[in-house]
Design a protein around this motif. Structure first.
Motif, short mmCIF file in Angstrom:
data_model
loop_
_atom_site.label_atom_id
_atom_site.label_comp_id
_atom_site.label_asym_id
_atom_site.label_seq_id
_atom_site.Cartn_x
_atom_site.Cartn_y
_atom_site.Cartn_z
N ALA A 1 -7.89 -7.20 8.39
CA ALA A 1 -8.70 -6.63 7.24
C ALA A 1 -7.89 -5.05 7.20
CB ALA A 1 -9.94 -6.03 7.81
N GLN A 2 -7.37 -4.42 8.14
CA GLN A 2 -6.60 -3.03 7.76
C GLN A 2 -5.20 -3.58 6.92
OE1 GLN A 2 -6.25 -1.61 11.76
NE2 GLN A 2 -8.00 -0.39 11.58
N ASP A 3 -4.50 -4.37 7.39
CA ASP A 3 -3.72 -4.80 6.47
C ASP A 3 -3.92 -5.49 5.28
OD1 ASP A 3 -0.46 -5.72 6.54
OD2 ASP A 3 -1.38 -7.65 5.80
N MET A 4 -5.00 -6.03 4.72
CA MET A 4 -5.42 -6.16 3.52
C MET A 4 -5.63 -5.00 2.82
SD MET A 4 -8.50 -9.19 4.24
CE MET A 4 -8.17 -10.30 5.47
N VAL A 5 -6.18 -3.74 3.32
CA VAL A 5 -6.32 -2.61 2.74
C VAL A 5 -5.20 -1.95 2.32
CG1 VAL A 5 -7.22 -0.15 3.21
CG2 VAL A 5 -8.39 -2.21 3.87
N ALA A 6 -4.12 -2.23 3.40
CA ALA A 6 -2.74 -1.56 2.83
C ALA A 6 -2.13 -2.06 1.64
CB ALA A 6 -1.80 -1.53 4.19
N ARG A 7 -2.40 -3.40 1.80
CA ARG A 7 -1.70 -4.33 0.58
C ARG A 7 -2.42 -3.95 -0.72
NH1 ARG A 7 1.94 -7.49 2.91
NH2 ARG A 7 1.66 -7.84 5.13
N ALA A 8 -3.77 -3.82 -0.55
CA ALA A 8 -4.46 -3.44 -1.70
C ALA A 8 -4.17 -2.17 -2.28
CB ALA A 8 -6.01 -3.57 -1.45
N GLU A 9 -3.85 -1.14 -1.37
CA GLU A 9 -3.61 0.19 -1.71
C GLU A 9 -2.36 0.25 -2.48
OE1 GLU A 9 -3.82 2.48 1.78
OE2 GLU A 9 -5.91 3.11 1.45
N MET A 10 -1.36 -0.68 -1.91
CA MET A 10 0.02 -0.84 -2.71
C MET A 10 -0.01 -1.33 -4.08
SD MET A 10 3.39 -2.67 -1.16
CE MET A 10 2.77 -4.36 -1.41
N LEU A 11 -0.88 -2.23 -4.35
CA LEU A 11 -1.22 -2.82 -5.49
C LEU A 11 -1.86 -1.91 -6.62
CD1 LEU A 11 -2.33 -6.47 -4.96
CD2 LEU A 11 -0.02 -5.71 -5.65
#
Length: 841
Positions: A567-577
């Motif tokens: 889930a934390q990785d999902m956050v990081a990728r969403a922040e990148m987008l």
């Protein structure tokens, strides 16, 4: 006593010498034995620890302890997961708001907007047309009959040449007869250039020209005397040297001297004769040719040096350099420093030729030439290129309307008729024929684009965003008292919706720039999400059973931790987008408002203003620290002030060899760096190949353009359907180059590759960036297109330059390289603009 001591010392020395190997072996054995004992002790300790771990994990838990420990672990994991999922919800809401605003702006696109971007696309199409016509015209120039050199080469003569004649017809000797009479006796004279004082043809009265200052000197002179004569001529005009015309001949002294005539249709049966006196040189000396340095189909007559002797050669080249044949004159038939008459007689239908020197057939060995040698010349002149250039200029200067588009169609129809005429007249063996065919096809594509303008496109259909996906998806939610499995399932759905929203927005930008319907652009947009483990199912199954041992309890804790990490990785990728990882809280809203700006920026970034042109992109985008656009909108930042203070650079002419030697690698830029010139980026992550079918289509996008996921594996590559192929599964690979030019670890033809890196700046600032590729490439800086090259071309450092703005901190670069049949290389160099501006002042 003294002797006894010496004897004792000697005995001890001898004993030590004898015992030394034994002592050494004993010590080595002891060391080895000790090492083995230490390793045994270490292994026993590891085994003991493993045994204790297994015993501990297998230790049974009573029901109350198991329930209590499991509830504690689940509560802790749930709290951590809830915090992360809440972040994802906020990011989802932000990007959905961006998506709504961007699509709303897109739906307001009017006909003037369409015409604005359509003109940019039209000019790019016309640029390709003018380039193709120019290429055909240049290839026609290669078909010039050339005297004293080869077009594009450095094989100029060192001596005299005069009385060049072209004859029509053949000889009985080429028709399987024993007659070897003088070549000119059976042929019809078509052209004659005496080369005594000018380059005028006595038959047609048409004149050729020299690429350098021509020299006509006394043909009785030696090379040294002629050279002295030239030095005298630098101070005294030729007319004052009292030379009669009959005594004069053209004199070539450097490898660059050359006489260009024009494309002459020699026919299939012809002869060329000339008088010449040559002197030894460290190069081949070309007397007459209709080919070029790139060995296009044709012939060249030259004199080479072999073992200090002169050897006359006739070299013939088949279509596309497919076959080369060499005919030599008999050894000793041509002497340095003496006047000779050389003649070649050729019959391309029979693929045969003869060489005559001083009226004697000296051909060795067989007289066979290459098949389909090109001898037809070319009818193409400069008029078509001038017409297309005028057409391009007119379109660029006038506003585009349906009425003007109709006029352009009529003009283009006239140009197409001219192209058709040239295509019919040019031989299919000629490169001009192929290039003109490509130009004619490009003209048809331009006509189709003009048709869409005159027909007035359906704006309602083009602006219809009903094919967007994110706003059609149900908003994923969890029950009030959701367990970890339900929270993780919600996180997965949120990530998918964020990816679809990002693809929705990218489609709007693409449709704006390419002037296409939103539905078409959305069909190309790829919503990339990495493959995630099914933690929801694993956690659900684990919650249904009570752990019976400490080991089972540890596995449950590990599953909770893995779910949180995912889930934390999902956050990081969403922040990148969304751009939140850039540190600028205003960036998200700026991105939503930047549709027209980013579209205009991409249009400018993909312009082709010619070799060495510098395009300034620092006026676009939302500026400031952490702006993921990387390009400024206002003049308040440090980079903008620099742009106003200093004189901008419009064109660069760089010493490629010097830069290749001096450029240094680097990805971090600080104020105290000693490096002040060009730096090349040497460190990348590379992935590919994807199939491109030998077509450059940047609208066809692959996962790396949606999200850069170093852990991802892709199965849609060029060899995804070939089990066991080394590139069946595509993964990012670390790559570091030791030179300016970079290339994928494994190169495949007709393929697409991606290279990713990031560069770090201590402070926000402007930089010049030079991009070069073999073949085509697109470069994105912080997700904005700053460079695009659509042509199949070799690597050239000076292809073009961009002045861009780098934000403070990390900036990402993504290079997409489209490879043609063979080589695949790219390079990215950076330089502070003030360095070059100071050099120019």
């Amino acid at each position: 006593m003294k002797n006894i001591v010496l004897a004792s010392v000697l005995i001890h020395v001898v004993l030590l010498a004898c015992l030394a190997p034994w002592l050494k072996t004993t010590m080595e054995f002891s060391q080895k034995e000790e090492s083995q004992r230490s390793e045994e002790v270490r292994q026993r300790e590891l085994a003991r620890q493993e045994h204790e771990r297994l015993e501990r994990e297998q230790r049974q838990l009573d029901e109350d302890s198991a329930r209590k420990l499991r509830e504690e672990a689940e509560l802790k994991g749930k709290e951590e997961l809830e915090d992360v999922v809440e972040e994802l919800r906020d990011l989802r809401n932000e990007i959905l708001q961006e998506q709504r605003e961007l699509l709303s702006e897109f739906r307001e696109r009017d006909f003037e907007d369409v015409l604005h971007f359509e003109k940019d696309l039209l000019l790019k199409e016309i640029k390709q047309l003018t380039n193709q016509v120019a290429n055909a015209t240049a290839q026609a120039a290669i078909r010039n009959l050339t005297i004293a050199n080869v077009t594009g080469s450095q094989v100029g003569i060192r001596g005299f040449v005069s009385n060049v004649r072209v004859y029509e017809g053949t000889l009985p000797s080429l028709q399987e007869s024993e007659d070897s009479s003088t070549p000119a006796s059976n042929l019809k004279l078509k052209h004659q250039w005496p080369l005594q004082q000018d380059f005028v043809d006595k038959v047609t009265h048409k004149a050729g020209k020299s690429v350098r200052e021509p020299h006509f000197l006394d043909k009785s002179l030696s090379f040294e005397q002629a050279d002295q004569q030239l030095h005298r001529a630098e101070k005294e005009p030729f007319e004052s040297l009292s030379l009669s015309t009959e005594q004069m001949a053209y004199f070539g002294t450097t490898r660059h001297d050359q006489i260009n005539l024009w494309p002459i249709d020699l026919g299939t049966q012809f002869a060329i004769a000339l008088d010449t006196k040559l002197f030894p040189a460290d190069r081949s000396q070309a007397l007459v040719s209709n080919t070029s340095a790139s060995w296009v189909s044709g012939f060249r007559l030259a004199v080479d040096t072999e073992n200090h002797n002169a050897v006359v050669k006739l070299i013939t080249i088949g279509p596309e350099g497919s076959q080369r044949r060499e005919i030599k004159a008999r050894a000793g038939s041509f002497n340095w420093g003496q006047w000779h008459e050389i003649a070649i007689v050729m019959d391309t239908d029979r693929a045969s030729a003869r060489i005559y020197i001083d009226n004697e057939d000296v051909t060795e060995p067989t007289g066979q030439v290459a098949q389909q040698v090109y001898t037809q010349g070319s009818v193409l002149d400069q008029s078509l290129q001038q017409a297309t250039d005028e057409f391009a200029k007119q379109v660029a200067e006038q506003p585009l309307t349906p009425q003007s588009a109709e006029e352009y169609k009529e003009q283009l129809s006239e140009l197409s008729e001219q192209m058709d005429s040239y295509i019919q007249k040019e031989s299919p063996l000629n490169d001009v024929h192929h290039s003109m065919t490509l130009a004619r096809q490009q003209a048809d594509r331009i006509t189709q684009r003009l048709d869409t303008i005159t027909a007035k496109p359906d704006l309602a259909e083009m602006n219809d965003t009903s094919s967007s996906q994110a706003d059609k998806m149900e908003v994923a939610t969890s029950p009030t008292n959701a367990d970890p499995a339900e929270l993780y399932a919600e996180a997965v759905e949120i990530e998918r919706q964020i990816a679809e929203a990002h693809a929705d927005m990218e489609a709007a930008k693409e449709a704006t720039v390419e002037n296409t319907a939103y539905s078409e652009a959305r069909s190309h947009a790829f919503a990339a999400t990495p493959a995630r483990p099914d933690m929801a199912n694993q956690l659900s199954q684990a919650s249904e059973t009570m752990p019976g041992t400490i080991g089972e309890l540890s596995n449950f804790r590990d599953q909770l931790a893995q779910a949180t990490n995912e889930a934390q990785d999902m956050v990081a990728r969403a922040e990148m987008l969304t751009g939140k990882n850039s540190g600028n809280s205003q960036q998200a809203s700026q991105q939503g408002r930047s549709l027209s700006t980013s579209s205009a920026m991409r249009s400018m970034a993909t312009q082709d203003l010619g070799y060495g042109a510098v395009i300034d992109l620092t006026g676009f985008g939302g500026g400031g620290v952490g702006d993921s656009s990387g390009l400024r909108r206002d003049s308040s930042s440090e980079g903008a002030d620099m742009a106003f203070r200093q004189k901008p650079i419009s064109h660069l002419r760089l010493d490629q060899g010097d830069i290749l030697q001096k450029a240094m690698p680097g990805r971090r830029f600080t104020s105290d760096s000693m490096r002040r010139g060009w730096l090349y980026i040497d460190t990348w992550y590379v992935i590919g190949p994807w199939e491109n079918e030998s077509q450059i289509d940047f609208n066809k996008r692959h996962p790396p353009e949606q999200v850069v996921d170093f852990d991802a594996k892709y199965y849609d590559g060029k060899y995804g359907d070939q089990a066991g192929h080394p590139q069946q599964v595509l993964k990012w690979e670390f790559y570091q180059s030791d030179q300016v030019r970079c290339q994928p670890p494994v190169v495949h033809g007709a393929s697409t590759y991606y290279a990713y890196t990031d560069v770090w700046f201590e402070e926000a600032r402007d930089m010049l960036i030079a991009v070069a590729s073999d073949d085509a490439a697109r470069v994105l800086l912080n997700d904005q297109v700053i460079w695009q090259d659509d042509g199949l071309s070799p690597w050239q450092m000076g292809e073009g330059y961009r002045r861009v703005h780098f934000r403070k901190g990390y900036n990402n670069l993504l290079v997409r390289v489209e490879n043609g049949p063979a080589h695949c290389v790219w390079s990215v160099l950076l330089c502070p603009p003030e360095v070059l501006e100071n050099q120019n002042n």
